[in-house]
Write a protein that holds these residues in place. Structure first.
Motif, PDB file in Angstrom:
ATOM      1  N   PHE A  15       0.838  -1.202   0.000  1.00 51.62           N
ATOM      2  CA  PHE A  15       0.000   0.000   0.000  1.00 51.62           C
ATOM      3  C   PHE A  15       0.872   1.250   0.000  1.00 51.62           C
ATOM      4  O   PHE A  15       1.758   1.392   0.845  1.00 51.62           O
ATOM      5  CB  PHE A  15      -0.901  -0.018   1.240  1.00 51.62           C
ATOM      6  N   ARG A  16       0.625   2.149  -0.941  1.00 53.55           N
ATOM      7  CA  ARG A  16       1.395   3.387  -1.019  1.00 53.55           C
ATOM      8  C   ARG A  16       0.552   4.579  -0.577  1.00 53.55           C
ATOM      9  O   ARG A  16      -0.673   4.573  -0.717  1.00 53.55           O
ATOM     10  CB  ARG A  16       1.903   3.657  -2.438  1.00 53.55           C
ATOM     11  N   ALA A  17       1.180   5.612  -0.052  1.00 55.54           N
ATOM     12  CA  ALA A  17       0.533   6.904   0.180  1.00 55.54           C
ATOM     13  C   ALA A  17       1.634   7.920   0.431  1.00 55.54           C
ATOM     14  O   ALA A  17       2.572   7.658   1.181  1.00 55.54           O
ATOM     15  CB  ALA A  17      -0.409   6.854   1.382  1.00 55.54           C
TER      16      ALA A  17
ATOM     17  N   ILE B 248      12.125   7.014  -3.284  1.00 51.92           N
ATOM     18  CA  ILE B 248      12.768   8.307  -3.524  1.00 51.92           C
ATOM     19  C   ILE B 248      12.068   8.895  -4.743  1.00 51.92           C
ATOM     20  O   ILE B 248      12.003   8.259  -5.804  1.00 51.92           O
ATOM     21  CB  ILE B 248      14.284   8.111  -3.811  1.00 51.92           C
ATOM     22  N   GLY B 249      11.535  10.102  -4.607  1.00 52.98           N
ATOM     23  CA  GLY B 249      10.751  10.711  -5.688  1.00 52.98           C
ATOM     24  C   GLY B 249      11.629  11.231  -6.814  1.00 52.98           C
ATOM     25  O   GLY B 249      12.841  11.421  -6.655  1.00 52.98           O
ATOM     26  N   ALA B 250      10.981  11.489  -7.941  1.00 52.01           N
ATOM     27  CA  ALA B 250      11.703  11.903  -9.144  1.00 52.01           C
ATOM     28  C   ALA B 250      12.515  13.184  -8.936  1.00 52.01           C
ATOM     29  O   ALA B 250      13.633  13.310  -9.432  1.00 52.01           O
ATOM     30  CB  ALA B 250      10.704  12.107 -10.286  1.00 52.01           C
ATOM     31  N   ARG B 251      11.938  14.118  -8.185  1.00 46.59           N
ATOM     32  CA  ARG B 251      12.646  15.392  -7.984  1.00 46.59           C
ATOM     33  C   ARG B 251      13.867  15.214  -7.089  1.00 46.59           C
ATOM     34  O   ARG B 251      14.868  15.909  -7.234  1.00 46.59           O
ATOM     35  CB  ARG B 251      11.686  16.431  -7.390  1.00 46.59           C
ATOM     36  N   THR B 252      13.779  14.281  -6.156  1.00 47.20           N
ATOM     37  CA  THR B 252      14.927  14.012  -5.276  1.00 47.20           C
ATOM     38  C   THR B 252      16.023  13.276  -6.040  1.00 47.20           C
ATOM     39  O   THR B 252      17.202  13.605  -5.911  1.00 47.20           O
ATOM     40  CB  THR B 252      14.468  13.198  -4.042  1.00 47.20           C
TER      41      THR B 252
ATOM     42  N   ILE C  89      13.608   3.546  -6.133  1.00 48.35           N
ATOM     43  CA  ILE C  89      14.169   4.801  -6.636  1.00 48.35           C
ATOM     44  C   ILE C  89      13.530   5.166  -7.972  1.00 48.35           C
ATOM     45  O   ILE C  89      13.726   4.491  -8.993  1.00 48.35           O
ATOM     46  CB  ILE C  89      15.704   4.688  -6.763  1.00 48.35           C
ATOM     47  N   LYS C  90      12.757   6.254  -7.956  1.00 52.45           N
ATOM     48  CA  LYS C  90      12.127   6.707  -9.191  1.00 52.45           C
ATOM     49  C   LYS C  90      13.165   7.328 -10.111  1.00 52.45           C
ATOM     50  O   LYS C  90      14.189   7.854  -9.645  1.00 52.45           O
ATOM     51  CB  LYS C  90      11.034   7.725  -8.871  1.00 52.45           C
ATOM     52  N   ASN C  91      12.862   7.312 -11.418  1.00 54.62           N
ATOM     53  CA  ASN C  91      13.786   7.975 -12.334  1.00 54.62           C
ATOM     54  C   ASN C  91      13.713   9.489 -12.102  1.00 54.62           C
ATOM     55  O   ASN C  91      12.701  10.007 -11.633  1.00 54.62           O
ATOM     56  CB  ASN C  91      13.467   7.628 -13.797  1.00 54.62           C
TER      57      ASN C  91
ATOM     58  N   TRP D 100       4.551  13.495   2.557  1.00 55.76           N
ATOM     59  CA  TRP D 100       5.130  14.812   2.239  1.00 55.76           C
ATOM     60  C   TRP D 100       5.120  14.908   0.724  1.00 55.76           C
ATOM     61  O   TRP D 100       5.738  14.068   0.038  1.00 55.76           O
ATOM     62  CB  TRP D 100       6.566  14.915   2.750  1.00 55.76           C
ATOM     63  N   LYS D 101       4.409  15.878   0.165  1.00 55.88           N
ATOM     64  CA  LYS D 101       4.256  15.942  -1.281  1.00 55.88           C
ATOM     65  C   LYS D 101       5.134  17.026  -1.892  1.00 55.88           C
ATOM     66  O   LYS D 101       5.049  18.202  -1.493  1.00 55.88           O
ATOM     67  CB  LYS D 101       2.789  16.239  -1.651  1.00 55.88           C
ATOM     68  N   PRO D 102       5.969  16.636  -2.862  1.00 54.86           N
ATOM     69  CA  PRO D 102       6.817  17.637  -3.518  1.00 54.86           C
ATOM     70  C   PRO D 102       5.979  18.423  -4.530  1.00 54.86           C
ATOM     71  O   PRO D 102       5.564  17.890  -5.548  1.00 54.86           O
ATOM     72  CB  PRO D 102       7.853  16.764  -4.244  1.00 54.86           C
TER      73      PRO D 102
ATOM     74  N   HIS E  81      10.133   3.253 -12.884  1.00 55.82           N
ATOM     75  CA  HIS E  81      10.045   4.079 -14.099  1.00 55.82           C
ATOM     76  C   HIS E  81       8.735   4.855 -14.041  1.00 55.82           C
ATOM     77  O   HIS E  81       7.660   4.255 -14.071  1.00 55.82           O
ATOM     78  CB  HIS E  81      10.090   3.129 -15.308  1.00 55.82           C
ATOM     79  N   ARG E  82       8.815   6.196 -13.944  1.00 53.51           N
ATOM     80  CA  ARG E  82       7.604   7.026 -13.827  1.00 53.51           C
ATOM     81  C   ARG E  82       7.516   8.067 -14.938  1.00 53.51           C
ATOM     82  O   ARG E  82       6.721   8.987 -14.885  1.00 53.51           O
ATOM     83  CB  ARG E  82       7.505   7.677 -12.438  1.00 53.51           C
ATOM     84  N   GLY E  83       8.365   7.868 -15.977  1.00 52.77           N
ATOM     85  CA  GLY E  83       8.312   8.786 -17.103  1.00 52.77           C
ATOM     86  C   GLY E  83       9.127  10.047 -16.849  1.00 52.77           C
ATOM     87  O   GLY E  83       9.579  10.300 -15.727  1.00 52.77           O
TER      88      GLY E  83
ATOM     89  N   SER F  37       0.743   5.564 -13.654  1.00 47.84           N
ATOM     90  CA  SER F  37      -0.129   6.688 -13.282  1.00 47.84           C
ATOM     91  C   SER F  37       0.527   8.032 -13.599  1.00 47.84           C
ATOM     92  O   SER F  37      -0.106   8.923 -14.169  1.00 47.84           O
ATOM     93  CB  SER F  37      -0.460   6.624 -11.790  1.00 47.84           C
ATOM     94  N   HIS F  38       1.815   8.169 -13.230  1.00 48.97           N
ATOM     95  CA  HIS F  38       2.478   9.455 -13.471  1.00 48.97           C
ATOM     96  C   HIS F  38       2.911   9.612 -14.920  1.00 48.97           C
ATOM     97  O   HIS F  38       3.114  10.734 -15.380  1.00 48.97           O
ATOM     98  CB  HIS F  38       3.632   9.658 -12.482  1.00 48.97           C
ATOM     99  N   ILE F  39       3.053   8.523 -15.643  1.00 45.85           N
ATOM    100  CA  ILE F  39       3.294   8.641 -17.090  1.00 45.85           C
ATOM    101  C   ILE F  39       1.995   9.102 -17.757  1.00 45.85           C
ATOM    102  O   ILE F  39       1.990  10.008 -18.590  1.00 45.85           O
ATOM    103  CB  ILE F  39       3.770   7.292 -17.685  1.00 45.85           C
TER     104      ILE F  39
ATOM    105  N   ILE G  84       0.502   1.724  -9.012  1.00 45.31           N
ATOM    106  CA  ILE G  84      -0.643   2.399  -9.627  1.00 45.31           C
ATOM    107  C   ILE G  84      -1.387   3.195  -8.559  1.00 45.31           C
ATOM    108  O   ILE G  84      -1.756   2.654  -7.515  1.00 45.31           O
ATOM    109  CB  ILE G  84      -1.602   1.369 -10.278  1.00 45.31           C
ATOM    110  N   GLU G  85      -1.622   4.480  -8.832  1.00 46.24           N
ATOM    111  CA  GLU G  85      -2.338   5.285  -7.840  1.00 46.24           C
ATOM    112  C   GLU G  85      -3.830   4.951  -7.828  1.00 46.24           C
ATOM    113  O   GLU G  85      -4.464   4.839  -8.882  1.00 46.24           O
ATOM    114  CB  GLU G  85      -2.144   6.778  -8.123  1.00 46.24           C
ATOM    115  N   SER G  86      -4.383   4.824  -6.606  1.00 46.35           N
ATOM    116  CA  SER G  86      -5.822   4.579  -6.486  1.00 46.35           C
ATOM    117  C   SER G  86      -6.366   5.367  -5.302  1.00 46.35           C
ATOM    118  O   SER G  86      -5.651   5.621  -4.323  1.00 46.35           O
ATOM    119  CB  SER G  86      -6.096   3.088  -6.301  1.00 46.35           C
TER     120      SER G  86
END
Ligand code: PEP
Ligand code: MN
Length: 261
Positions: free
Chosen positions: A46-48, A105-109, A132-134, A51-53, A162-164, A199-201, A225-227
């Protein structure tokens, strides 16, 4: 120096790994209601986001600390493993205090070697899977660099997501898939598991299924997948989040088409 990553281990025992949950944690009720439904449809983790960038300030920047307790309750109530984004050593410290099972780790990080190194330094001696996201820019070495920083800190359970990549040329996708980049990552580091975040792609829910199929066709090891229990009311990424029953339909069709075992 070329890294050979020979002792990377693979936490993905059940292939493909299915991670799902909302873009952002909004309330205890939202998390629990979503998680209970996802548990019934064979989601593994389960993801959530806590802290949102956000690109610009003054938007919803995540609930922060109170959501750690909510996420731990999801874990205790449903038995699902839980994962959230970590962007600073402080986030890491708090996440470990609340027994969160895995971090991403988010894409911006990923795109910021200083930030990655600070987290990698703080994680030394801790045994936790790191996804680790791209990075936003299509620079494979920047992605590999982040993987190396965690590997050098002793993290053996590393999964690439891979999140695009940042897109200002096409109307179709929110982020460009540039499939050749994750494919090349896999050829350079064959033993790293790699999952896709369609989802982010996609940026819109109608596109999520086709991107998920393409990733599984390319032999990816899983999907994130975001839900959301009520995507229209979501605080972030409302157009791309699936309702749990829509996710169920997607997972069933992937199963029928033999993408899922
Ligand atoms: C997310 O997963 O909600 C998120 C913010 O991801 P990314 O870092 O890929 O933009
Ligand atoms: Mn999101």
């Amino acid at each position: 120096m070329k890294q050979n990553f020979k002792d990377l281990s693979n936490i993905i025992l059940k292939r493909p790994l299915i991670i799902s949950g909302p873009c952002s944690a909004e309330s205890q009720e939202q998390l629990l209601n979503t998680a209970k439904k996802l548990k019934d449809i064979n989601v593994n983790v389960f993801r959530a986001g806590i802290w949102k960038p956000r690109t610009r300030p003054n938007g919803f920047e995540g609930v922060g600390l109170p959501a750690l307790e909510w996420l731990r309750n999801v874990k205790l109530t449903t038995g699902l493993k839980v994962i959230t984004e970590v962007a600073t050593p402080f986030h890491l410290k708090k996440v470990l205090e609340y027994d969160i099972d895995m971090i991403w780790i988010g894409a911006r990080t990923t795109g910021n070697p200083f930030a990655v190194q600070e987290i990698a330094d703080a994680i030394k001696g801790v045994d936790i899977p790191v996804f680790i996201k791209n990075p936003l820019i299509p620079d494979l070495n920047l992605w590999i660099g982040a993987i190396e920083r965690f590997y050098n800190s002793g993290i053996k359970n590393i999964v690439a997501i891979h999140r695009g990549f940042y897109n200002n040329i096409s109307q179709e996708y929110r982020n460009l898939p540039e499939w050749n980049i994750p494919v090349e990552l896999k050829s350079l580091i064959p033993n790293i598991p790699i999952i896709c975040d369609p989802s982010h792609i996609a940026g819109k829910k109608e596109l999520v299924a086709d991107i998920a199929r393409k990733a599984l066709d390319l032999n990816f090891d899983g999907l994130m997948i975001e839900s959301h229990i009520n995507p229209q009311q979501a605080f972030t990424d409302q157009y791309q989040q699936l309702e749990p029953n829509e996710l169920e339909i997607l997972l069933r069709s992937l199963e029928t088409e033999n993408f899922l075992k």
